[in-house]
Design a protein around this motif. Structure first.
Motif, PDB file in Angstrom:
ATOM      1  N   THR A  58       0.840  -1.185   0.000  1.00 35.80           N
ATOM      2  CA  THR A  58       0.000   0.000   0.000  1.00 35.80           C
ATOM      3  C   THR A  58       0.883   1.245   0.000  1.00 35.80           C
ATOM      4  N   SER A  59       0.394   2.328  -0.574  1.00 36.07           N
ATOM      5  CA  SER A  59       1.167   3.555  -0.634  1.00 36.07           C
ATOM      6  C   SER A  59       0.251   4.763  -0.534  1.00 36.07           C
ATOM      7  N   THR A  60       0.793   5.843  -0.013  1.00 35.10           N
ATOM      8  CA  THR A  60       0.070   7.111   0.049  1.00 35.10           C
ATOM      9  C   THR A  60       1.001   8.211  -0.440  1.00 35.10           C
ATOM     10  N   GLN A  61       0.419   9.329  -0.809  1.00 36.44           N
ATOM     11  CA  GLN A  61       1.211  10.461  -1.258  1.00 36.44           C
ATOM     12  C   GLN A  61       0.886  11.660  -0.382  1.00 36.44           C
ATOM     13  N   GLY A  62       1.875  12.165   0.343  1.00 36.76           N
ATOM     14  CA  GLY A  62       1.677  13.324   1.202  1.00 36.76           C
ATOM     15  C   GLY A  62       2.666  14.412   0.855  1.00 36.76           C
ATOM     16  N   THR A  63       2.594  15.497   1.595  1.00 28.15           N
ATOM     17  CA  THR A  63       3.509  16.620   1.376  1.00 28.15           C
ATOM     18  C   THR A  63       4.899  16.250   1.882  1.00 28.15           C
ATOM     19  N   PRO A  64       5.933  16.332   1.054  1.00 30.25           N
ATOM     20  CA  PRO A  64       7.289  15.962   1.481  1.00 30.25           C
ATOM     21  C   PRO A  64       7.786  16.853   2.613  1.00 30.25           C
ATOM     22  N   VAL A  65       8.508  16.267   3.542  1.00 30.36           N
ATOM     23  CA  VAL A  65       9.099  17.017   4.646  1.00 30.36           C
ATOM     24  C   VAL A  65      10.494  17.489   4.237  1.00 30.36           C
ATOM     25  N   SER A  66      11.038  18.415   5.030  1.00 24.77           N
ATOM     26  CA  SER A  66      12.344  18.993   4.684  1.00 24.77           C
ATOM     27  C   SER A  66      13.499  18.285   5.374  1.00 24.77           C
ATOM     28  N   TRP A  67      13.216  17.425   6.337  1.00 25.87           N
ATOM     29  CA  TRP A  67      14.280  16.802   7.114  1.00 25.87           C
ATOM     30  C   TRP A  67      14.576  15.378   6.619  1.00 25.87           C
ATOM     31  N   SER A  68      15.719  14.868   7.062  1.00 27.35           N
ATOM     32  CA  SER A  68      16.179  13.539   6.636  1.00 27.35           C
ATOM     33  C   SER A  68      16.096  12.559   7.804  1.00 27.35           C
ATOM     34  N   LEU A  69      16.045  11.285   7.459  1.00 28.78           N
ATOM     35  CA  LEU A  69      15.843  10.241   8.470  1.00 28.78           C
ATOM     36  C   LEU A  69      16.749   9.049   8.206  1.00 28.78           C
ATOM     37  N   ARG A  70      17.374   8.561   9.281  1.00 33.32           N
ATOM     38  CA  ARG A  70      18.108   7.299   9.228  1.00 33.32           C
ATOM     39  C   ARG A  70      17.273   6.240   9.945  1.00 33.32           C
ATOM     40  N   VAL A  71      17.049   5.130   9.288  1.00 35.16           N
ATOM     41  CA  VAL A  71      16.276   4.030   9.878  1.00 35.16           C
ATOM     42  C   VAL A  71      17.256   2.942  10.316  1.00 35.16           C
ATOM     43  N   SER A  72      17.298   2.691  11.614  1.00 35.01           N
ATOM     44  CA  SER A  72      18.221   1.701  12.165  1.00 35.01           C
ATOM     45  C   SER A  72      17.477   0.441  12.574  1.00 35.01           C
ATOM     46  N   THR A 120      19.953   4.138   5.952  1.00 31.24           N
ATOM     47  CA  THR A 120      19.909   3.125   7.006  1.00 31.24           C
ATOM     48  C   THR A 120      21.198   3.162   7.818  1.00 31.24           C
ATOM     49  N   ASP A 121      21.201   2.405   8.910  1.00 33.54           N
ATOM     50  CA  ASP A 121      22.392   2.342   9.750  1.00 33.54           C
ATOM     51  C   ASP A 121      23.546   1.629   9.052  1.00 33.54           C
ATOM     52  N   GLU A 122      23.287   0.941   7.954  1.00 36.97           N
ATOM     53  CA  GLU A 122      24.359   0.274   7.216  1.00 36.97           C
ATOM     54  C   GLU A 122      25.226   1.283   6.475  1.00 36.97           C
ATOM     55  N   THR A 123      24.625   2.383   6.004  1.00 43.38           N
ATOM     56  CA  THR A 123      25.384   3.401   5.268  1.00 43.38           C
ATOM     57  C   THR A 123      25.912   4.489   6.185  1.00 43.38           C
ATOM     58  N   ASN A 124      25.212   4.732   7.314  1.00 40.95           N
ATOM     59  CA  ASN A 124      25.629   5.711   8.314  1.00 40.95           C
ATOM     60  C   ASN A 124      25.820   7.104   7.712  1.00 40.95           C
ATOM     61  N   LEU A 125      24.948   7.505   6.816  1.00 39.33           N
ATOM     62  CA  LEU A 125      24.989   8.844   6.249  1.00 39.33           C
ATOM     63  C   LEU A 125      24.428   9.850   7.243  1.00 39.33           C
ATOM     64  N   GLN A 126      24.783  11.118   7.064  1.00 40.96           N
ATOM     65  CA  GLN A 126      24.284  12.165   7.928  1.00 40.96           C
ATOM     66  C   GLN A 126      22.763  12.277   7.799  1.00 40.96           C
ATOM     67  N   ALA A 142       9.688   2.113  20.208  1.00 45.65           N
ATOM     68  CA  ALA A 142      10.358   2.952  19.196  1.00 45.65           C
ATOM     69  C   ALA A 142      10.914   4.218  19.829  1.00 45.65           C
ATOM     70  N   ARG A 143      12.033   4.684  19.284  1.00 46.63           N
ATOM     71  CA  ARG A 143      12.646   5.938  19.713  1.00 46.63           C
ATOM     72  C   ARG A 143      13.001   6.771  18.484  1.00 46.63           C
ATOM     73  N   LEU A 144      12.679   8.040  18.535  1.00 44.42           N
ATOM     74  CA  LEU A 144      13.094   8.975  17.498  1.00 44.42           C
ATOM     75  C   LEU A 144      14.124   9.899  18.127  1.00 44.42           C
ATOM     76  N   VAL A 145      15.320   9.912  17.568  1.00 40.02           N
ATOM     77  CA  VAL A 145      16.459  10.614  18.159  1.00 40.02           C
ATOM     78  C   VAL A 145      16.934  11.708  17.213  1.00 40.02           C
ATOM     79  N   ARG A 146      17.250  12.867  17.786  1.00 37.31           N
ATOM     80  CA  ARG A 146      17.866  13.934  16.987  1.00 37.31           C
ATOM     81  C   ARG A 146      19.347  13.619  16.836  1.00 37.31           C
ATOM     82  N   ALA A 147      19.801  13.486  15.621  1.00 33.76           N
ATOM     83  CA  ALA A 147      21.155  12.989  15.363  1.00 33.76           C
ATOM     84  C   ALA A 147      22.232  13.954  15.830  1.00 33.76           C
ATOM     85  N   SER A 148      21.963  15.244  15.825  1.00 28.31           N
ATOM     86  CA  SER A 148      22.997  16.233  16.139  1.00 28.31           C
ATOM     87  C   SER A 148      23.495  16.123  17.575  1.00 28.31           C
ATOM     88  N   ASP A 149      22.607  15.780  18.521  1.00 32.11           N
ATOM     89  CA  ASP A 149      23.013  15.686  19.921  1.00 32.11           C
ATOM     90  C   ASP A 149      22.548  14.390  20.592  1.00 32.11           C
TER      91      ASP A 149
END
Length: 203
Positions: free
Chosen positions: A38-52, A109-115, A144-151
């Protein structure tokens, strides 16, 4: 030369005999975690996410298809396994869910460890089938935990639990129920991450 042959021949025969008595590995059916796509189309966000991949117990961090037949006993289905360990299956399902949702486009993902601005992780508490009499339920429980990567600050946390009844007790039906439960969890987690990420981004 003759002496060398006399020494090698018995050794070769011994190796052949040893190979013949070694136990043959049991054949296993390998299953993927199915998705309804299944898929939906929403307004794109401006931030990036790493899925671990979430942390888990040693038993769940394996390709075994876990089953709780009664009480506190945890086992696995014979001659059947997942294509990857359970935490990897769940991480990949989330990645697919975010991509199909379309709102978070900057993914890694955590495999690539990109910013990344945020990281989704947590603790996988249950990824198993459970018997209730003659009925089998698939249970997925994720803290689940959502963490800010900068700190590395935790900006949101939540327990998700999904239960899905299987059509019968056979492994293919149980695997199908895992797929349905994964779809439910996927939608809940994607919506939650987008909501929390947007809320922090607006501060």
């Amino acid at each position: 030369m003759k002496r060398a042959y006399q020494m090698i021949a018995p050794l070769a025969l011994a190796l052949i005999s040893a190979c013949s008595i070694l136990p043959k590995p049991d054949p296993s059916d390998v299953y993927r975690l199915a998705s309804a796509h299944t898929s939906t189309q929403g307004t794109p966000v401006s931030w990036s996410l790493r899925v671990s991949k979430p942390q888990s117990s040693e038993f769940l961090d394996s390709p075994r298809i876990a089953v709780v037949p009664n009480g506190d006993l945890i086992s696995s289905y014979a001659n059947s396994r997942w294509s990857d360990p359970s935490p990897v299956l769940l991480r990949n399902r989330f990645m697919d869910g975010f991509q199909r949702d379309g709102r978070v486009t900057l993914l890694s993902t955590d495999e690539t460890n990109l910013q990344a601005d945020y990281e989704l992780g947590g603790q996988l508490q249950a990824f198993q089938s459970e018997y209730r009499g003659n009925q089998v339920d698939v249970v997925i429980r994720l803290d689940a935990r959502l963490v800010r990567a900068s700190d590395q600050r935790i900006i949101a946390s939540r327990r998700f639990e999904v239960r899905q009844a299987a059509g019968d007790t056979k492994v293919p039906a149980v695997v199908a129920a895992f797929g349905q439960a994964g779809d439910q969890l996927n939608k809940q987690v994607v919506d939650w991450v987008v909501q929390q990420g947007n809320a922090v981004a607006k501060r």
